[in-house]
Design an enzyme around this catalytic site. Sequence first.
Site, PDB file in Angstrom:
ATOM      1  N   ASP A 273       0.807  -1.222   0.000  1.00 44.73           N
ATOM      2  CA  ASP A 273       0.000   0.000   0.000  1.00 44.73           C
ATOM      3  C   ASP A 273       0.842   1.274   0.000  1.00 44.73           C
ATOM      4  OD1 ASP A 273      -2.559   1.434   0.253  1.00 44.73           O
ATOM      5  OD2 ASP A 273      -1.660   2.091   2.132  1.00 44.73           O
TER       6      ASP A 273
ATOM      7  N   HIS B  83      -9.166   1.316  -1.087  1.00 44.24           N
ATOM      8  CA  HIS B  83      -9.679   2.647  -1.446  1.00 44.24           C
ATOM      9  C   HIS B  83     -10.197   2.792  -2.883  1.00 44.24           C
ATOM     10  CE1 HIS B  83      -5.422   2.737  -2.475  1.00 44.24           C
ATOM     11  NE2 HIS B  83      -5.028   3.012  -1.239  1.00 44.24           N
TER      12      HIS B  83
ATOM     13  N   ASN C 177      -4.397   9.936  -2.137  1.00 43.80           N
ATOM     14  CA  ASN C 177      -4.185   8.975  -3.219  1.00 43.80           C
ATOM     15  C   ASN C 177      -4.932   7.682  -2.909  1.00 43.80           C
ATOM     16  OD1 ASN C 177      -3.185   7.750  -5.483  1.00 43.80           O
ATOM     17  ND2 ASN C 177      -1.213   7.209  -4.564  1.00 43.80           N
TER      18      ASN C 177
ATOM     19  N   ASP D 215      -8.161   4.586   5.552  1.00 43.37           N
ATOM     20  CA  ASP D 215      -6.855   4.968   4.995  1.00 43.37           C
ATOM     21  C   ASP D 215      -6.277   6.141   5.801  1.00 43.37           C
ATOM     22  OD1 ASP D 215      -4.554   5.037   3.528  1.00 43.37           O
ATOM     23  OD2 ASP D 215      -5.468   5.699   1.658  1.00 43.37           O
TER      24      ASP D 215
ATOM     25  N   PHE E 135       0.527  12.904  -0.094  1.00 43.40           N
ATOM     26  CA  PHE E 135      -0.859  12.418  -0.153  1.00 43.40           C
ATOM     27  C   PHE E 135      -1.282  11.907   1.223  1.00 43.40           C
ATOM     28  CE2 PHE E 135       0.606  11.657  -4.570  1.00 43.40           C
ATOM     29  CZ  PHE E 135      -0.449  12.202  -5.296  1.00 43.40           C
ATOM     30  N   GLY E 136      -2.523  12.153   1.596  1.00 46.73           N
ATOM     31  CA  GLY E 136      -3.046  11.502   2.794  1.00 46.73           C
ATOM     32  C   GLY E 136      -3.803  12.432   3.715  1.00 46.73           C
TER      33      GLY E 136
HETATM   34  O1  DOR Z   1      -3.245   9.167   0.493  1.00 45.88           O
HETATM   35  C1  DOR Z   1      -2.521   8.217   0.725  1.00 45.88           C
HETATM   36  N1  DOR Z   1      -1.631   8.234   1.736  1.00 45.88           N
HETATM   37  N2  DOR Z   1      -2.609   7.137  -0.054  1.00 45.88           N
HETATM   38  C2  DOR Z   1      -1.746   6.112   0.037  1.00 45.88           C
HETATM   39  O2  DOR Z   1      -1.891   5.174  -0.707  1.00 45.88           O
HETATM   40  C3  DOR Z   1      -0.655   6.152   1.022  1.00 45.88           C
HETATM   41  C4  DOR Z   1      -0.973   7.049   2.136  1.00 45.88           C
HETATM   42  C5  DOR Z   1       0.229   7.362   3.002  1.00 45.88           C
HETATM   43  O3  DOR Z   1       0.956   6.454   3.375  1.00 45.88           O
HETATM   44  O4  DOR Z   1       0.387   8.546   3.353  1.00 45.88           O
HETATM   45 ZN    ZN Z   2      -3.085   3.551   2.698  1.00 44.59          ZN
END
Ligand code: DOR
Ligand code: ZN
Length: 434
Positions: free
Chosen positions: A152, A232, A278, A305, A323-324
Amino acid sequence: MKLIIKGGLVVDPVAGSATIKDILVVEGKIAETGANLSAGGAVVLDAAGRLVAPGLIDMHVHLREPGFEAKETVYTGTRAAARGGFTTVACMPNTNPVIDNAALIRSIINSARTGGLVQVCPVGAITRGSRGEELAEMGDMAEAGAAAFSDDGMPVSNAGLMRRAMQYAKMLDKALISHSEEKSLSAGGSMHEGYISTILGLKGISACAEEVMVARDILLAEETGCRVHIAHVSTAGSVRLLQEAKARGVRVSAEATPHHFTLTDEAVMGFDTNTKVNPPLRTGADLAAVRQGLADGTIDVIATDHAPHTAEEKDVEYERAPFGLVGLETAVGLVWTELVNTGVLTPLQAITCMTLNPARILGIPKGTLEPGADADITIIDPALAEVVDPAKFASKGRNTPFAGRMLKGLPWLTMISGRIVMRGGVLEEENQQQ
Ligand code: DOR
Ligand code: ZN
């Protein structure tokens, strides 16, 4: 140690029922459920007007340990989980070093035992270092307690390698969790590719970047017979592929996140980097398809997530931000406000997506209120409403796009093996300090 939870609407995903009754907990286990239970010396917990469910499970969480302790730790992440009504989380291996061997699986289990508040199921990496080059020691990790396997955060781009991983995972009877992203299509993008990305002048990530890989992994699952779980799901096309695959009897399951069933790419218009995730936030049509997929069972699981990052990391230009977003402490409120209060899901459906279904995919004896099971219980108060305030989060991560949003239907109590760890939004250990 006896406790009776009185008069709540008991939502039981195994029985497929929601009825007003009592639950008797003895020595950390569920002893009995039924009407008008009594037991000498039992502590009584009044649950009238509230929903009593098996402890919630979030099968997609980033606890960031080892290596990224500034973002989150097992200690803080499991407290965020308890505040959010979760009693079990599965944590992803994209740490530093990547959790790709048995010793690291054991060390996460050990951290969870010593410093964690909820149960933690570590997910092992599919490939060494999640570099997508050679398989990690999946058998050793399974033996050490890995609940599933995933790279992931990164896709396994090499289809031959993914096929081999599926053959091993099938032998081990573990699910492979697919981060479905075709890098040659997504590279350099920071939001959904469409009208809004054109207006904003940001490079986009097309729906196809996800769907191509969902299709590949469905085909490989069909060929190998491995249980594959699509992480996701964000696009209407992915939902359609899953629906077709399930109709053919392919052993595929899928999850959707609260942000993908709540927000669209329009949320990116203000360049809030907390909307950078993401896979990216998609269109209204995609959001509707994800909701429909949850309603008709095409999507089995709601998972957050939960991806904490520091304020410094997020306080940069949109394209440079990681991302996240954090999800543990807003998940139940979003599920209730967006899906249950609007009639998209019944309470029983919502609870099944957050308990029994993830338990089955992870192969853990949770998500049930059957006598003899661990008394992991979450009580939700559908009348409780609150504006999201990241300052109250137990998570180190404050990166949420939902700050200031009013949510109605919130976790009121979290119980793990008969022990209350959260009540009224406050961790019990903090209650005791006051
Ligand atoms: O938004 C995301 N953050 N998507 C992912 O697949 C990884 C994750 C992260 O580890 O920050
Ligand atoms: Zn993830």
